[in-house]
Design an enzyme around this catalytic site. Structure first.
Site, PDB file in Angstrom:
ATOM      1  N   GLU A  38     -40.805 -29.731 -31.627  1.00 18.07           N
ATOM      2  CA  GLU A  38     -40.532 -29.145 -30.314  1.00 18.07           C
ATOM      3  C   GLU A  38     -39.461 -29.931 -29.562  1.00 18.07           C
ATOM      4  O   GLU A  38     -38.627 -29.349 -28.873  1.00 18.07           O
ATOM      5  CB  GLU A  38     -41.819 -29.070 -29.486  1.00 18.07           C
ATOM      6  CG  GLU A  38     -42.847 -28.080 -30.013  1.00 18.07           C
ATOM      7  CD  GLU A  38     -42.321 -26.644 -30.038  1.00 18.07           C
ATOM      8  OE1 GLU A  38     -41.485 -26.282 -29.198  1.00 18.07           O
ATOM      9  OE2 GLU A  38     -42.739 -25.887 -30.936  1.00 18.07           O
ATOM     10  N   CYS A 193     -34.390 -10.531 -30.662  1.00 20.46           N
ATOM     11  CA  CYS A 193     -33.851 -10.398 -29.300  1.00 20.46           C
ATOM     12  C   CYS A 193     -32.842 -11.522 -29.044  1.00 20.46           C
ATOM     13  O   CYS A 193     -33.003 -12.346 -28.154  1.00 20.46           O
ATOM     14  CB  CYS A 193     -34.995 -10.447 -28.281  1.00 20.46           C
ATOM     15  SG  CYS A 193     -34.536  -9.908 -26.629  1.00 20.46           S
TER      16      CYS A 193
END
Length: 344
Positions: A38, A193
């Site tokens: 992350e 997207c």
DNA sequence: TATACGTGGGC
DNA sequence: TGCCCAAGTAT
């Protein structure tokens, strides 16, 4: 518009059928590996991260290994990845986990977020992926999907826009299967997207997407207002003696903090005597351009720029063999690595 | 709230 | 080519 439950099911079903499931940090519940991924993925693309992630884990397999490492070696393994405060904070947090949590990563989202370098979204991701907590995330991928799907206009740097995005993120995040949903939303944003040319024909949300229906794909999400990018001009002093080159360790804060660079002076300063200009170049940061004029100098002490007694702030990196320049266990910014390579 | 903080890919 | 920006956080 769908209920939150219907939204979740469509997103999760998309991921089940088409999502990426074999990235190096997937398929583990190890909070350290999830945390590392992350952090590396902040503002950084997957393809860039993968080799760094593998090398980092190879050298530091556990949090305690990382905590016990030198900062130079940590920065070495981050060299070229950018945003070096991430590495400094990662190292600092590893020491905190080692000392205050006996090497066991905390499970409480608030304790996770209290660690340096971990904000609300990253804490939510770690808590959900590693510990199955029902925490929402709001990274760039999720922002893009939500802004388009719900027609949330404006730049996410504005607090009202950010608040609206978080509200939708919280509203749609399921209490059960949170990890799968979060992973699915990231994947949807990253693969379908996309910023430009999104694959709306493959999107599970296309039927109700505000941006698609209104022809506002290119307007959403709102863009950051652009600002002028200033230019700074410096000399880099290239001082080679006995096949060794002098490098300077930068202070821990500021650009390239904790990394080793050529001694640097402003171009408003006079050129040191007996110096020879090498090929100049412009290094483009996201927030300014750095024009670098490397100067080959005989002896740094004779430039009058630096006092030789400041030994604690200087060190020598060896250049006499290519392998030594490459394997020195210190952090080097990309343009410094490139200039070093050109000297060989 | 605005700015600092890296680098490389896409168009 | 130059511009935008990618799994953000800290101050």
């Amino acid at each position: 518009m769908w209920s939150a439950n219907s939204f979740q099911r469509k997103v999760i079903e998309y991921y089940r059928q088409h999502g990426r499931k074999h990235l190096p940090w997937q398929g583990t519940k190890d909070p350290y590996r999830i945390w590392l991924s992350e952090i590396m993925l902040q503002q950084t693309q997957v393809a860039t991260v993968i080799p760094y992630y593998e090398a980092f884990l190879e050298r530091f397999p556990t949090i305690v290994d990382l905590a016990e490492a030198s900062s130079d070696e940590v920065m070495h393994l981050w060299s070229g990845l950018g945003y070096y405060s991430r590495a400094r904070n990662l190292h600092k947090a590893a020491k905190t986990v080692a000392e205050e949590y006996a090497g066991t990563f905390p499970q409480d989202p608030e304790e996770i977020e209290a660690l340096p370098g971990i904000g609300l979204s990253t804490a939510g991701a770690i808590a959900a992926f590693a510990f199955d907590k029902p925490t929402a995330i709001l990274d760039g991928n999720v922002k893009r999907v939500l802004a388009r799907c719900y027609g949330i206009e404006g730049w996410a740097g504005k607090s009202a826009v950010l608040k609206a995005l978080w509200a939708k993120a919280e509203e749609n995040t399921p209490v059960k299967d949170t990890a799968q949903y979060n992973q699915a939303m990231m994947d949807l944003g990253a693969v379908i997207c996309t910023r430009t040319k999104p694959k709306c024909d493959k999107c599970p949300l296309a039927k109700e997407c505000f941006a698609l229906k209104q022809g506002m794909i290119s307007e959403l999400p709102g863009k950051k207002p652009k600002k002028a990018r200033p230019k700074r001009s410096v000399y880099w002093l290239v001082c080679i003696e006995d096949n060794q080159v002098l490098l300077h360790k930068r202070p821990p804060s500021g650009i390239w903090g904790g990394l080793w660079c050529f001694p640097e002076i402003e171009q408003s300063e006079p050129i040191p005597e007996h110096s020879q200009k090498l090929s100049s170049f412009v290094h483009k940061f996201s927030h300014y351009d750095l024009e670098v004029q490397p100067l080959l100098v005989k002896k740094l002490s004779k430039t009058g720029i630096m006092e030789p007694n400041e030994t604690e702030r200087f060190a020598l990196a060896f250049l006499n063999k290519k392998t030594q320049a490459k394997t020195a266990q210190i952090g080097l910014p990309t343009p410094v690595s490139k200039l070093l390579a050109s000297l060989q």
